[in-house]
Design an enzyme around this catalytic site. Structure first.
Site, PDB file in Angstrom:
ATOM      1  N   THR A 186       7.837  -4.790 -14.990  1.00 34.99           N
ATOM      2  CA  THR A 186       6.862  -3.604 -15.048  1.00 34.99           C
ATOM      3  C   THR A 186       8.124  -2.811 -14.051  1.00 34.99           C
ATOM      4  O   THR A 186       9.083  -3.450 -13.011  1.00 34.99           O
ATOM      5  CB  THR A 186       5.998  -4.498 -14.269  1.00 34.99           C
ATOM      6  OG1 THR A 186       5.843  -3.696 -13.330  1.00 34.99           O
ATOM      7  CG2 THR A 186       6.322  -5.540 -13.421  1.00 34.99           C
ATOM      8  N   GLU A 333       0.738  -7.484 -14.138  1.00 32.49           N
ATOM      9  CA  GLU A 333       0.487  -8.423 -13.114  1.00 32.49           C
ATOM     10  C   GLU A 333      -1.011  -9.679 -13.778  1.00 32.49           C
ATOM     11  O   GLU A 333      -0.558 -10.669 -13.482  1.00 32.49           O
ATOM     12  CB  GLU A 333       0.413  -8.415 -12.346  1.00 32.49           C
ATOM     13  CG  GLU A 333       1.465  -8.556 -11.194  1.00 32.49           C
ATOM     14  CD  GLU A 333       2.114  -6.626 -11.377  1.00 32.49           C
ATOM     15  OE1 GLU A 333       2.038  -6.380 -12.180  1.00 32.49           O
ATOM     16  OE2 GLU A 333       3.061  -6.144 -10.385  1.00 32.49           O
ATOM     17  N   LYS A 441      -3.305   3.916   6.964  1.00 27.76           N
ATOM     18  CA  LYS A 441      -4.379   3.305   8.572  1.00 27.76           C
ATOM     19  C   LYS A 441      -4.197   4.445   9.314  1.00 27.76           C
ATOM     20  O   LYS A 441      -3.014   4.261   9.703  1.00 27.76           O
ATOM     21  CB  LYS A 441      -3.514   2.201   7.486  1.00 27.76           C
ATOM     22  CG  LYS A 441      -3.770   1.405   6.417  1.00 27.76           C
ATOM     23  CD  LYS A 441      -3.080   0.256   6.381  1.00 27.76           C
ATOM     24  CE  LYS A 441      -3.210  -0.463   5.330  1.00 27.76           C
ATOM     25  NZ  LYS A 441      -2.057  -1.299   4.566  1.00 27.76           N
ATOM     26  N   TRP A 446      -8.719   2.761   6.635  1.00 23.42           N
ATOM     27  CA  TRP A 446      -8.646   3.987   5.336  1.00 23.42           C
ATOM     28  C   TRP A 446      -8.616   4.616   4.238  1.00 23.42           C
ATOM     29  O   TRP A 446      -9.847   4.990   4.896  1.00 23.42           O
ATOM     30  CB  TRP A 446      -8.632   2.566   3.907  1.00 23.42           C
ATOM     31  CG  TRP A 446      -7.704   0.896   4.388  1.00 23.42           C
ATOM     32  CD1 TRP A 446      -6.969   0.976   5.654  1.00 23.42           C
ATOM     33  CD2 TRP A 446      -7.701  -0.213   3.758  1.00 23.42           C
ATOM     34  NE1 TRP A 446      -6.032  -0.509   5.783  1.00 23.42           N
ATOM     35  CE2 TRP A 446      -6.513  -0.435   4.520  1.00 23.42           C
ATOM     36  CE3 TRP A 446      -8.582  -0.590   2.525  1.00 23.42           C
ATOM     37  CZ2 TRP A 446      -6.661  -2.159   3.889  1.00 23.42           C
ATOM     38  CZ3 TRP A 446      -7.890  -0.897   1.747  1.00 23.42           C
ATOM     39  CH2 TRP A 446      -6.829  -1.963   2.611  1.00 23.42           C
TER      40      TRP A 446
END
Lengths: 548, 548
Positions: A186, A333, A441, A446
């Site tokens: 990846t 993943e 953040k 967030w």
């Protein structure tokens, strides 16, 4: 302590191996077809070829534990490798042919590939990197145009010729279900490609879980034995989302399209009656806008869209053509499938139907999926509280190959960190809103840079914008906005843009923390080589100012 | 050697535990219903009760590794036990309430049950055997009619009262997926009940495999998320064929019928719109012939029939009422599902549709199913060559509890021996024709006693018949026929019957080896206490004669 079951000595413990996926299809659908170009195989014929391939590789000296790499377009040959290579106890490395030659060489060396099966289309790449390959010993040529096999010690021969000479019977052994079956790489925006890897057990469980998630759908987005499957995500990319394994276990007709050419794809849809595929939005767009698509009935073609978010406009265009498009979510993943945005029967035909198809989706059986704050506390399932998406499933890579540190980062706290930010609603639909590196953040909250960008972009003077977070001693991070104005815009200053965002905050669209401290007019935005915004470079260009 | 995958220390290895079946249903169908009598739970509420039950048991001193037995009718309580007990690391013993009190006592002692949850209907049985129970320490009363809980040290209290007082939160631990989750007993015609047992891993894989087999069906016999599930095979009988786990993982509406009363069942079909069940032929017959069924629309009610073969007449009656009946096959030793007789789309509406529904079925994904001769060679898949059915699947009992010898018999040669005889056709349909003990091995061939009986029974003078195999020094075994003549039959002798069978052999219906050496007229046939032919007794009554 829980009591582990007793096993009588003669009992078969049944390891979860890829070969076990073949039992029911071979016995119940022996004459079902697998098609590539002019080649039409039955499942029985396919399995004979799988056995022949295993004998070819064995004759070449390939042993359990070796790595066999493949560079090919989507073909029956690739499907044969999906089975034969792991079933011998070897590792199948699916090489991303879109990487640069240097990256391909890196991945082959890093995975310690022993043997390469290479399509003649990629021979120029191979010639270019052959001198750099440190572990590769032998190659097999794959060709659709009778390219002659290079002579010399490097090549064992051409695939079809070798198969024709091999025995059609091979006794695939049992071994540990945790044996590595596949490896691929990846690529992120930075650093070298990272290897992920999946065991036999993981691939079998991904096949079962994905089958259950797809097949249990009452109407929309369901897979069944009468479907005709054709991948439109390359087989080198996360096992074509694992669907070739699903299709084979289910015993459905399979069509392999080779290199993706819209006219070929449309012809296969017409001639082979393809009903089930998956692709990224770009491929869907390419097909819909092709000349041939105008003459092809796409009604009822089920299509999982993943890789990146489908826009409402694209979904609408596809639905108008009769496609049954819906979102799937996962990543390299995760083998990859985690969620599917299937629409419940009650919502079909409702106002929210298209919205639901665009959601990131609902978790498959066995998938534990959470959105969490920085302390791993669950965000409420209110459809708006955002947190990082973390998951557990029986099919997640257990690390990055030979990279202990990034492996621990991936899994810190015992949950796989997707680096995606999203929220979950009361019906279990996940909506991914951001990549974590695009989130700011600030003050314990967030803030989505994409959402602020969206607001700024609506200002009539703005051509384009990027919002980045910069370090702040008090707030952690604070957003700043880089803005390129339209050429004809006049009389707009930076504070006007700030006030425009402030108005959105006052209306409750975004948090007040999201109003940028600074707006900076620039003439252009830094981009990567493929044209994506390069926020890493921007953060370097606009470092934190001294606190006032 | 194959390379076992590396696991970074923080990675979650994901054991296949029963608790993992709950993830997607709880997050995507939290308000879906589970219904028993007047009780209507949501999945969220159900999971709270699962946690309360675990706390109740923990308070009673139950620890991981203990065995918790249940005697109840089909209820939400039983479903709560299906999850809470194994999820604590305990073993759930599902007690067959139809056994004699002595047999129930034997199974509770043999399984070393520590705790018993007992429906008030079975209190008389418990009182009768209480003194014989050597391992049981505590009980919980289950009641639907406010039966007061017996006082004294033996009873912890009544189920609902205990749950109401318990905490609704319990942290279910991880442990070895090979931990035993369930135990129950199977009774043969001879000997003591034998205990079979299944691990968490096996039950999770059975759930996934059965889901795939059911849900992938294009039309006939498919399960999906809009179905409403109601078991009609008792939950004590092989986990109600494992379907409560399937239904819960799928997040479908579930209806539990209590004790099987045709009027209640019909009312639940009408009121709760039940669409998916499973039962033995006797129960289907009972429902179809009930008064209430005449006033109930049974159209579209999907029904797997197993346990014993459905007759063509019963299938026809069910299909005429609109039921979607089809055969499933398995046994206590196999968790149980191995095959399903689903009808392919092309065969729906064809002449062979009903025939296919009556077949034993086609193997589920992951099930390797063979018919083999005495040397474990495969019989051809020609739809007529019979052999013993042997299987491998990831959900077969790995032995009989504390019975090493019978365990090895079950698994000799590494395949589970079903003791069923059958043939497989080119489409993968298995047809079981006999139990192995009813088959006569003669001259190297297997002859079906049931088939010879069928031929003899067609003779106009025959009332009933049984064919048994007796030892023969030359042929291994030879068939002899015991025949009860009709009362009004005259002038028929034993040789006439033999010639009648010989004619069938000459016509090719059966092998010549199948013509009985002897036909013996008798006044009655030996039967078991439940009315089945007792061939064991017959073989004792008619031993081998000296060879001529």
């Amino acid at each position: 302590m829980p009591q582990v079951i007793q096993q009588t000595p003669s009992a078969y413990g049944y390891p979860l191996l890829i070969k076990q996926l073949l039992h029911s299809a071979l016995s119940t659908a022996p004459d079902q077809e697998i098609i590539y170009g002019q080649r039409r195989l039955t499942y029985t014929g396919f399995y004979q070829r799988v056995q022949r391939l295993a004998n070819v590789l064995k004759e070449m000296g390939v042993q359990a534990g070796n790595t066999v790499a493949v560079m090919d377009w989507d073909s029956n040959r690739y499907l044969e490798c999906f089975f034969a290579v792991p079933m011998m106890g070897c590792v199948l490395q699916t090489v991303n042919v879109r990487l640069s030659p240097e990256q391909i060489a890196y991945t082959l060396n890093h995975a310690q590939a022993d043997v390469l099966l290479v399509n003649s289309d990629f021979m120029p790449v191979l010639k270019q990197i052959r001198g750099e390959l440190t572990t590769l010993t032998r190659c097999v040529l794959l060709t659709d145009d009778n390219t002659p096999c290079p002579r010399g010690p490097g090549f064992a021969g051409e695939y079809e010729e070798l198969l024709a000479q091999a025995e059609a019977s091979y006794s695939f052994p049992d071994f540990d279900e945790n044996a590595r079956a596949t490896t691929f790489y990846t690529t992120g925006t930075t650093g070298l490609p990272k290897g992920v890897y999946f065991s036999h057990r993981q691939l079998v469980l991904h096949t079962l879980g994905t089958t259950a998630g797809l097949a249990l759908a009452p109407q929309q987005g369901r897979l069944h034995r009468d479907d005709v499957y054709m991948p439109l995500t390359p087989m080198f990319h996360v096992h074509a989302w694992g669907l070739p394994y699903v299709a084979t276990m289910a015993g459905v007709k399979q069509v392999y399209p080779g290199r993706y050419v819209p006219d070929t794809i449309c012809r296969l849809i017409r001639e082979e009656k393809v009903t089930f595929s998956h692709c990224v939005p770009t491929i869907l767009q390419m097909i819909l806008s092709s000349e041939q698509a105008r003459h092809t009935d796409l009604t009822g073609w089920k299509m999982i869209i993943g890789g990146s978010a489908m826009t409402g406009a694209l979904a609408k265009a596809a639905l108008e053509r009769g496609l049954d498009v819906f979102t799937g979510y996962g990543m390299s993943e995760t083998c990859p499938v985690l969620t599917l945005a299937q629409v419940a029967t009650a919502d079909l035909g409702s106002d929210r139907e298209t919205t639901l198809r665009l959601k990131t989706g609902r978790p498959l059986p066995l998938v534990a999926l959470r959105t969490v704050d920085g302390e791993m506390n669950d965000c409420p399932h209110d459809g708006k509280s955002t947190g990082e998406v973390v998951v557990r499933a029986p099919w997640l890579t257990q690390g990055y190959l030979h990279q202990p540190e990034t492996s621990e980062d991936l899994w810190h706290g015992g949950w796989l960190h997707t680096q995606d930010i999203g929220h979950i609603d009361g019906e279990g639909y996940l909506q991914v809103t951001d990549r974590i590196k695009d989130v700011i953040k600030t003050g314990g909250e967030w803030v989505s840079s994409l959402q602020i960008e969206d607001i700024i972009a609506r200002h009539p003077a703005v051509a384009e914008t990027a919002v980045i977070g910069i370090q702040d001693g008090k707030w952690g991070e604070r957003p700043i906005a880089l803005v390129v104005l339209k050429k004809d815009s006049t009389g707009v200053n930076e504070e006007d843009i700030r006030r425009h965002v402030m108005a959105a905050a006052e209306a409750g669209t975004i948090s007040r923390y999201g109003v940028p401290d600074r707006v900076q007019f620039v003439t252009e935005l830094a981009r990567t080589s493929v044209g994506k915004l390069n926020k890493r470079v921007m953060r370097e260009q606009y470092p934190a100012r001294e606190n006032k």
